[in-house]
Design an enzyme around this catalytic site. Structure first.
Site, PDB file in Angstrom:
ATOM      1  N   SER A 237      -6.726   1.884   6.967  1.00 19.31           N
ATOM      2  CA  SER A 237      -6.525   0.599   7.622  1.00 19.31           C
ATOM      3  C   SER A 237      -7.502  -0.448   7.092  1.00 19.31           C
ATOM      4  O   SER A 237      -8.514  -0.120   6.465  1.00 19.31           O
ATOM      5  CB  SER A 237      -6.729   0.748   9.132  1.00 19.31           C
ATOM      6  OG  SER A 237      -8.095   1.035   9.421  1.00 19.31           O
TER       7      SER A 237
ATOM      8  N   CYS B 144       2.404   1.578   3.516  1.00 18.89           N
ATOM      9  CA  CYS B 144       1.855   0.220   3.358  1.00 18.89           C
ATOM     10  C   CYS B 144       2.779  -0.692   2.562  1.00 18.89           C
ATOM     11  O   CYS B 144       2.632  -1.909   2.607  1.00 18.89           O
ATOM     12  CB  CYS B 144       0.488   0.282   2.686  1.00 18.89           C
ATOM     13  SG  CYS B 144      -0.757   1.159   3.651  1.00 18.89           S
TER      14      CYS B 144
ATOM     15  N   ALA C  51      -8.670  10.304   2.447  1.00 12.20           N
ATOM     16  CA  ALA C  51      -7.215  10.171   2.343  1.00 12.20           C
ATOM     17  C   ALA C  51      -6.610   9.881   3.718  1.00 12.20           C
ATOM     18  O   ALA C  51      -7.164  10.265   4.745  1.00 12.20           O
ATOM     19  CB  ALA C  51      -6.615  11.451   1.754  1.00 12.20           C
ATOM     20  N   PRO C  52      -5.446   9.237   3.760  1.00 12.32           N
ATOM     21  CA  PRO C  52      -4.829   8.844   5.025  1.00 12.32           C
ATOM     22  C   PRO C  52      -3.880   9.908   5.562  1.00 12.32           C
ATOM     23  O   PRO C  52      -3.597  10.912   4.893  1.00 12.32           O
ATOM     24  CB  PRO C  52      -4.056   7.587   4.633  1.00 12.32           C
ATOM     25  CG  PRO C  52      -3.581   7.917   3.237  1.00 12.32           C
ATOM     26  CD  PRO C  52      -4.683   8.723   2.593  1.00 12.32           C
ATOM     27  N   TRP C  53      -3.307   9.641   6.740  1.00 14.85           N
ATOM     28  CA  TRP C  53      -2.406  10.605   7.360  1.00 14.85           C
ATOM     29  C   TRP C  53      -0.928  10.350   7.060  1.00 14.85           C
ATOM     30  O   TRP C  53      -0.092  11.177   7.386  1.00 14.85           O
ATOM     31  CB  TRP C  53      -2.603  10.683   8.871  1.00 14.85           C
ATOM     32  CG  TRP C  53      -2.660   9.396   9.647  1.00 14.85           C
ATOM     33  CD1 TRP C  53      -3.766   8.849  10.228  1.00 14.85           C
ATOM     34  CD2 TRP C  53      -1.571   8.516   9.979  1.00 14.85           C
ATOM     35  NE1 TRP C  53      -3.441   7.687  10.887  1.00 14.85           N
ATOM     36  CE2 TRP C  53      -2.097   7.461  10.754  1.00 14.85           C
ATOM     37  CE3 TRP C  53      -0.195   8.519   9.708  1.00 14.85           C
ATOM     38  CZ2 TRP C  53      -1.301   6.412  11.250  1.00 14.85           C
ATOM     39  CZ3 TRP C  53       0.603   7.488  10.192  1.00 14.85           C
ATOM     40  CH2 TRP C  53       0.042   6.455  10.959  1.00 14.85           C
TER      41      TRP C  53
ATOM     42  N   GLU D 169       0.585  -5.454  10.729  1.00 16.31           N
ATOM     43  CA  GLU D 169       1.261  -4.244  10.278  1.00 16.31           C
ATOM     44  C   GLU D 169       1.611  -3.348  11.463  1.00 16.31           C
ATOM     45  O   GLU D 169       0.740  -2.917  12.210  1.00 16.31           O
ATOM     46  CB  GLU D 169       0.362  -3.490   9.300  1.00 16.31           C
ATOM     47  CG  GLU D 169       1.029  -2.322   8.624  1.00 16.31           C
ATOM     48  CD  GLU D 169       0.157  -1.711   7.531  1.00 16.31           C
ATOM     49  OE1 GLU D 169       0.717  -1.274   6.517  1.00 16.31           O
ATOM     50  OE2 GLU D 169      -1.072  -1.676   7.702  1.00 16.31           O
TER      51      GLU D 169
ATOM     52  N   GLU E 263      -7.566   0.936  -0.835  1.00 13.68           N
ATOM     53  CA  GLU E 263      -6.126   0.674  -0.731  1.00 13.68           C
ATOM     54  C   GLU E 263      -5.815   0.654   0.760  1.00 13.68           C
ATOM     55  O   GLU E 263      -5.855   1.682   1.429  1.00 13.68           O
ATOM     56  CB  GLU E 263      -5.319   1.758  -1.439  1.00 13.68           C
ATOM     57  CG  GLU E 263      -3.897   1.330  -1.774  1.00 13.68           C
ATOM     58  CD  GLU E 263      -2.907   1.578  -0.649  1.00 13.68           C
ATOM     59  OE1 GLU E 263      -2.677   0.631   0.140  1.00 13.68           O
ATOM     60  OE2 GLU E 263      -2.378   2.680  -0.551  1.00 13.68           O
TER      61      GLU E 263
ATOM     62  N   LYS F  68     -12.071  13.946   2.064  1.00 11.47           N
ATOM     63  CA  LYS F  68     -11.830  14.205   3.484  1.00 11.47           C
ATOM     64  C   LYS F  68     -10.413  13.769   3.847  1.00 11.47           C
ATOM     65  O   LYS F  68     -10.077  12.594   3.718  1.00 11.47           O
ATOM     66  CB  LYS F  68     -12.822  13.436   4.374  1.00 11.47           C
ATOM     67  CG  LYS F  68     -12.704  13.818   5.851  1.00 11.47           C
ATOM     68  CD  LYS F  68     -13.495  12.884   6.743  1.00 11.47           C
ATOM     69  CE  LYS F  68     -12.705  11.646   7.121  1.00 11.47           C
ATOM     70  NZ  LYS F  68     -11.532  11.948   8.011  1.00 11.47           N
ATOM     71  N   PRO F  69      -9.578  14.700   4.328  1.00 10.71           N
ATOM     72  CA  PRO F  69      -8.277  14.298   4.846  1.00 10.71           C
ATOM     73  C   PRO F  69      -8.435  13.671   6.226  1.00 10.71           C
ATOM     74  O   PRO F  69      -9.494  13.790   6.859  1.00 10.71           O
ATOM     75  CB  PRO F  69      -7.512  15.621   4.933  1.00 10.71           C
ATOM     76  CG  PRO F  69      -8.580  16.647   5.154  1.00 10.71           C
ATOM     77  CD  PRO F  69      -9.792  16.153   4.404  1.00 10.71           C
TER      78      PRO F  69
END
Length: 484
Positions: free
Chosen positions: A235, A290, A152-154, A386, A256, A178-179
């Site tokens: 990313s 995003c 998972a992303p931040w 981005e 994603e 995993k965070p």
């Protein structure tokens, strides 16, 4: 006097554990720039243990009737509501997010999404049975894929964890998630919630596991022999690395990744309403989204008026402390991200003009002012790449053909929006825009029933909806002879 840091731990097979080798990393509150906790820096032994727990729990979880998995997820959703203030506090500390916005904009949709997938658990659909060869009947079984390795992303650590574990568990898979190393706190709390529910309902707590760590930890998860599927939100670079690693043993991959959403504003648009909505959609969560509305293409006939109105809106948009109810967004997530956003501004070409913002604000933390940049060309770095910050760029276009060309002329293809009162034009644009989502006269609303996911370098696979649920299943053909 030094304040003791809180100790976060992995959650493996129903137990909170330190990393096997004792390594840790500090976790920083981006609103203060100060460390508030330590988290495990998990290595191979920790990944092995988590995967073994998930693998051992999988057969029993897979074989449950869907109604039993639904009960678990519905109870998890209820527990999210009951422990909402704990989740809000953890996420605010994780990310520096305004407390009121986490309460109003994240908790309700997360609970709704968990309940949606609880319902989806009982809707495993396939083609009807039938005879396609004389004397034989064919049926389709839809089954879970197995153990899922999820990263998972931040930017939305809590909500993105929900997007991953809810469909995976509903479909009958077990999970190791995993965070991000910068935002582990809320995911560790989620582990406590899910583990307690599994325990209360008599299921193995190895169904859901959390390991904290860095990119190396994520690589070990993806390359591990146990998972049948790797899912990441992150990313483009991270997604490419995951796809390459997973290819070594042909794991299924769900990606994603980044976005560079075009916001196409035609001359018949209500400028005041569009500016109001676009500024919120561009600056919410500090633009760390995003799908953020950060690349505006506006018809040349209203360009100057639109830019002036957007710059005014930016100047009136507030960032700051988590307990300030007038704040729209908090800090950038970490020092590296602040450096990246600053870099885009510092490297602006001479023909660009900063209409508002453009600088760091506050004496501590990673806050950046709401920013508007005009005078840009299509091949400028800030247009093509981005930023992932509270920066909105504006370009004038001359006609519909040019708008489509420029909108599609980036490597990303996640989300987009069209602003016009002309229904036929909106329909033409929705067909021509090469993005996984096209909003019309709005930007950024999401619902559990509709898919979220993009094309090109924005990745593949869908989150949310029945399509997202399907991604966590596999299809088996069973054929039987009618001769007995």
């Amino acid at each position: 006097m030094t304040t003791a840091l809180r100790r976060l731990r992995n959650y493996i097979d129903g137990e909170f554990r330190d990393a096997a080798d004792g390594r840790t990393t500090e976790v920083v509150n981006p609103a203060t720039g100060e460390a508030y906790a330590t988290a495990p820096l998990s290595g191979a032994a920790d990944v092995d243990a988590a995967m073994a727990a998930a693998e051992a729990a999988f057969p029993a979880w897979r074989d449950l009737i869907p109604a039993e998995r639904q009960k678990v997820l519905l109870k998890v959703a209820d527990r999210f509501e009951e422990r909402a203030e704990e989740l809000i506090a953890a996420e605010s500390e994780n990310c520096g997010k305004p407390i009121g916005l986490v309460r109003s904009e994240e908790i309700p949709p997360m609970v709704d999404q968990i309940r949606f997938f609880a319902g989806a658990a009982r809707m495993l659909e396939g083609r009807s049975a039938g005879e396609y060869m004389d004397g034989f009947t064919s049926i389709i079984r839809r089954e879970p894929v197995g153990v899922c390795a999820q990263v998972a992303p931040w930017n939305y650590p809590m909500m993105m964890a929900v997007w991953k574990f809810a469909p995976a568990l509903a479909a009958g898979n077990t999970v190791v998630i995993k965070p991000s190393d910068t935002t582990p706190a809320s995911t560790v709390l989620i582990a406590d919630i899910i583990g307690s529910v599994l325990d209360e309902l008599g299921h193995s707590r190895g169904v859901f596991n959390v390991i904290c760590g860095d990119r190396e930890t994520g690589r070990l998860m993806v390359e591990h022999k146990v998972p049948a599927m790797a899912s990441i939100t992150g990313s483009v670079r991270a997604g490419m690395q995951v796809a390459e690693s997973a290819s070594k043993d042909l794991k299924r991959v769900h990606l994603e990744l980044g976005g560079k959403a075009p916001v196409v504003v035609f001359e018949d648009t209500d400028i005041a309403k569009a500016v109001e909505d676009i500024s919120v959609a561009g600056y919410f969560n500090a633009g760390q989204d995003c799908t953020a509305a950060t690349r505006v293409l506006v018809h040349e006939s209203i360009h100057d008026e639109f830019v002036a109105a957007l710059a005014k809106a930016a100047s009136e948009t507030k960032t700051g402390a988590v307990d300030d109810e007038d704040v729209l967004y908090g800090p950038l997530n970490n020092a590296n991200q602040l450096k990246q956003v600053k870099g885009f501004i510092e490297r602006l070409p001479a023909h660009a003009k900063i209409e508002a913002g453009g600088e760091q604000v506050g004496e501590k933390g990673y806050f950046f002012a709401p920013t508007v940049v005009s005078g840009l060309k299509q091949d400028d770095e800030i247009v093509q790449h981005e930023v992932f910050g509270p920066v909105i760029t504006v370009q004038p276009f001359s006609d519909e053909k040019q708008a489509v060309q420029w909108a599609n002329d980036v490597e990303y293809a996640l989300a987009s929006s069209v602003w016009t009162k002309d229904h036929a034009r909106a329909m033409r644009m929705s067909r021509s825009l090469d993005f996984g989502c096209v909003w019309i006269n709005t930007h950024i609303p999401l619902v559990a029933e509709m898919p979220h996911g993009g094309f090109k370098k924005s990745g593949y696979g869908k989150d949310l909806s029945s399509y997202g649920f399907d991604d966590y299943t596999r299809i088996k053909h069973v054929m039987t002879s009618l001769d007995g």
